[in-house]
Design an enzyme around this catalytic site. Sequence first.
Site, PDB file in Angstrom:
ATOM      1  N   SER A 179       0.606   2.812  -5.550  1.00  0.00           N
ATOM      2  CA  SER A 179      -0.819   3.101  -5.333  1.00  0.00           C
ATOM      3  C   SER A 179      -1.624   2.041  -4.611  1.00  0.00           C
ATOM      4  O   SER A 179      -2.785   2.278  -4.292  1.00  0.00           O
ATOM      5  CB  SER A 179      -1.501   3.402  -6.660  1.00  0.00           C
ATOM      6  OG  SER A 179      -1.214   4.718  -7.038  1.00  0.00           O
ATOM      7  N   SER A 207      -2.939   6.101  -5.382  1.00  0.00           N
ATOM      8  CA  SER A 207      -4.179   6.490  -6.023  1.00  0.00           C
ATOM      9  C   SER A 207      -5.367   5.599  -5.712  1.00  0.00           C
ATOM     10  O   SER A 207      -6.502   5.982  -5.947  1.00  0.00           O
ATOM     11  CB  SER A 207      -3.973   6.519  -7.536  1.00  0.00           C
ATOM     12  OG  SER A 207      -3.724   5.208  -8.023  1.00  0.00           O
ATOM     13  N   LYS A 255     -11.415  -1.114  -7.925  1.00  0.00           N
ATOM     14  CA  LYS A 255     -10.971   0.230  -8.324  1.00  0.00           C
ATOM     15  C   LYS A 255     -11.564   0.582  -9.686  1.00  0.00           C
ATOM     16  O   LYS A 255     -11.597  -0.267 -10.587  1.00  0.00           O
ATOM     17  CB  LYS A 255      -9.431   0.246  -8.384  1.00  0.00           C
ATOM     18  CG  LYS A 255      -8.815   1.639  -8.593  1.00  0.00           C
ATOM     19  CD  LYS A 255      -7.284   1.559  -8.539  1.00  0.00           C
ATOM     20  CE  LYS A 255      -6.601   2.904  -8.683  1.00  0.00           C
ATOM     21  NZ  LYS A 255      -5.124   2.817  -8.606  1.00  0.00           N
TER      22      LYS A 255
HETATM   23  N1  GLN Z   1       1.643   8.317  -6.751  1.00  0.00           N
HETATM   24  C1  GLN Z   1       2.244   7.829  -7.954  1.00  0.00           C
HETATM   25  C2  GLN Z   1       1.851   8.688  -9.107  1.00  0.00           C
HETATM   26  O1  GLN Z   1       1.210   9.652  -8.891  1.00  0.00           O
HETATM   27  C3  GLN Z   1       1.897   6.396  -8.178  1.00  0.00           C
HETATM   28  C4  GLN Z   1       0.535   6.204  -8.679  1.00  0.00           C
HETATM   29  C5  GLN Z   1       0.183   4.778  -8.889  1.00  0.00           C
HETATM   30  O2  GLN Z   1       0.849   3.874  -8.391  1.00  0.00           O
HETATM   31  N2  GLN Z   1      -0.844   4.582  -9.690  1.00  0.00           N
HETATM   32  O3  GLN Z   1       2.167   8.430 -10.221  1.00  0.00           O
END
Ligand code: GLN
Length: 483
Positions: free
Chosen positions: A173, A149, A74
Site C-alpha cells: 500500500s 490503499s 494517512k
Molecule cells: N492491496 C492489499 C490489500 O488489499 C494491500 C493493502 C495494504 O498494503 N494495506 O490487502
Amino acid sequence: MSALDLASAVRSGERSAVDVIDEHLARIEARDSEINAFNLVTADAAREAAAAVDAAVAAGKDPGPLAGVPIAIKDNMCTTGVATTCSSKILEGWEPPYDATVVQRVAAAGAVMVGKTNLDEFAMGSSTENSAFGPTKNPLDTSRVPGGSSGGSAAAVAADFASLSLGSDTGGSIRQPAAFCGLVGMKPTYGAVSRYGLIAFGSSLDQIGPFSKTVAESAALLEAIGGHDPLDSTSIDQPAFDLTSVLDRGVEGMRIGILRELSGGEGGVEGVSADVIARTNEAAAALEKAGAIVVEVSVPSATLGLSAYYLVAPAEASSNLSRFDGVRYGLRVDASTTGEMMTATRTAGFGPEVKRRIMLGTYALSAGYYDAFYGKALKVRTMMLQEFASVYAEVDLLLTPTAPTTAFQLGDRTANPMTMYVNDVCTIPSNLIGHPAISVPFGVGDDGLPVGVQLLGPALSEPTIYQAATALEAAASGEGSLS
Ligand code: GLN
C-alpha cells in the site's frame, strides 16, 4: 522545491514556514475537490505549527531537519483530537486521545501536518476506491486510480499539496501507489518504524513508511520516523538509520538479482505487462552500467505469496477489527439488545470489502479449517523466509517490478475482487517476511504513465537499498524518462 531545500530555506530564515504552508493550502483549496486526496485538511493547526517553527527560527533555535515541510498523514494514524477515520463510517466522530509515534516524530523534526489523507477503508484495497468517502483520483491523469490503499497520501505529494506524506504498507500500500503516481515509496523492515497509533489491519505485516518525489527526501523522512519505540513491542531495539550519508556511495560491486518469478520470467506470476517488464530490464541494465553485478535469481515460493497473504491478512484483520463494536469507538446504531446493537453497528459501519475480509479471515481461522488454511499459509511464510535467506547469500538486493501494470482506470477493477488482489503480487513477499523494499520511478509505460521498479533487501538493509535507489533515480533522470 524539494522538502530538503524548503527545510534549509526555513531554517536559515530565508523563507517563512507560514508562507510555505499557505502556498500548499492554496493548492489544496484549488484542486482537492477534484482529487479528493484529503479526508480532512487541518489548515488552522498547520498555520499555528508553522508559526511556531518561524518563532523558533527567529529565537535562534533549530526547529529540526524537516522545518516547515508540509506533510500529509494517512488517515489510519492517530492524531490527538483530530478525527481519524480509516475512511470508514464505523469510526465516524472518533477523535483519538493520543498521537501515533510517527506523528510525534515528524512534528519533532519540524514538519507541519496539513491534513489526513484518504485510503481504502481500513487499508484494504489497491485503488482507494474502497473509501467510504469516495475515491481519490490520480493527479497525473484523473481518469485513473492513484493506487492504494495509501492513494490519498500518494496523490497529495503528486499534486504538490504536501512535500512529503506517510502511508502504511501491509501488502504493497505504499509501494504500489508510489509506482502509480510517479513517486518514491518505501516499506521499511518490520519493526524499524513504530506502529504505535497505527490502526491495525494485519499486525504482523503492517509498516509505516514515506512517500516523496525523490530518494533523498525519502531517506530524510525515514530517518526522522525510524528508531526504537518502547510503546511498540515489535519495535527493533536499535537507533534510527543513518541513510543520508550513504546515498551517494553508488553500486560499484553490488550484487543485484533480478527475481525471475516476479519479473515476467518462466514459471513466475502471470499478468505482468510487457512494458513494465521492459522498464525493469532497463533498470537492471542501468544498475549494471553503474557498476553493479546483475544476475538472474529464483525464489520459487515468491509465486505463493498472494495466496498466503489473502489468508494471513484477513485472519489478522478479522481479529483486529473485532474492537469496532459500537461500544468503544465511533458509530453506534441502537437496537434492543447489546448483541443486536453490535450487529447493526457493524452492518451499517463497515463497507463491502471490509466485510469480505472479516468473513474470509474468520473462515480461515475456524476450527476444522485452521490447519488447512491459516496453518498452511504460515508454512508458506516460513518457506519464503528460508528461500529469500538463501538467495541473499548470493546477492545484496533483488530487483522486480513494483506492480504488474501502470495506473488503471477508475472503476475498471471494482467488479471482481481478484482483479484488484493481483496488483499486490510483487509487493506482498516483503511483507510476509518482514523485509524492506522501495519503489522508484523508472520511465513510463505504453500509456505514458509512470512505471515503478522495486528494490528488495534482507532485514535492516535500508542503507544498501537507498544507495541503489539513488543510482536508479540518477539513471532514470539521465534518460529523461520522467523529467
Ligand atoms: N492491496 C492489499 C490489500 O488489499 C494491500 C493493502 C495494504 O498494503 N494495506 O490487502
